[in-house]
Design an enzyme around this catalytic site. Structure first.
Site, PDB file in Angstrom:
ATOM      1  N   SER A  60       0.755  -1.231  -0.026  1.00 39.34           N
ATOM      2  CA  SER A  60       0.001  -0.165  -0.021  1.00 39.34           C
ATOM      3  C   SER A  60       0.852   1.359   0.120  1.00 39.34           C
ATOM      4  CB  SER A  60      -0.963  -0.145   1.127  1.00 39.34           C
ATOM      5  OG  SER A  60      -0.199   0.286   2.248  1.00 39.34           O
ATOM      6  N   LYS A  97       1.592   4.004   7.125  1.00 45.22           N
ATOM      7  CA  LYS A  97       0.717   5.027   6.018  1.00 45.22           C
ATOM      8  C   LYS A  97       1.360   6.273   6.486  1.00 45.22           C
ATOM      9  CE  LYS A  97      -2.396   1.847   4.732  1.00 45.22           C
ATOM     10  NZ  LYS A  97      -1.584   0.698   5.280  1.00 45.22           N
TER      11      LYS A  97
END
Length: 141
Positions: A60, A97
């Site tokens: 991701s 993230k």
């Protein structure tokens, strides 16, 4: 000419770095062992050092240059600010993230860097903590 210094026998003792395996940059595996996550948490709590490193699983964050299998260096002494890449613990899972604060909506966001993934909204009902800010990425060429 650039000189190299041998630091393997330096007089100062190097700080111990703790390795946290299985920090996800993507969707956690449904087959991931719950006790494995508990062991990671215990290991990080046992070692209050301000710096540790983690091995990334998932893709991701690939568009940010963080790939599955990479090692990331995480500094727990840095307070996360908008735009920092962070190692976070949310609702029982570790993830990596980009952190974005959203005070207008009383929440924060964990932003992936891969269009196949959606941002994660963090609100007061989540069990959430930022373990630290990612300062370096180490990957195979």
């Amino acid at each position: 000419m650039v000189g190299l210094q041998d630091i393997t026998s330096a007089e100062q003792e190097s700080p111990e770095l703790v390795l946290a395996e299985h920090v996800h940059a993507g969707f956690p595996s449904p087959a991931a062992d719950y006790t494995e996550r508990i062991d990671i948490t215990r290991e990080l709590i046992k070692h209050p050092e301000t710096t540790f490193y983690a091995r990334i699983e998932g893709d991701s964050m690939r568009d940010a240059g963080i790939f599955s299998g990479d090692l990331v260096v995480i500094d727990r002494s840095i307070e996360a600010a908008d735009g920092n890449y962070v190692a976070a613990y949310i609702d029982g899972e570790f993830t990596v993230k980009e952190f974005r604060s959203d005070p207008a909506n009383h929440c924060a966001w964990l932003i992936p860097h891969n269009k196949a993934f959606h941002p994660i909204k963090v609100h007061e009902d989540n069990a959430f903590i930022i373990w630290g800010v990612i300062t370096h990425t180490i990957h195979r060429l």
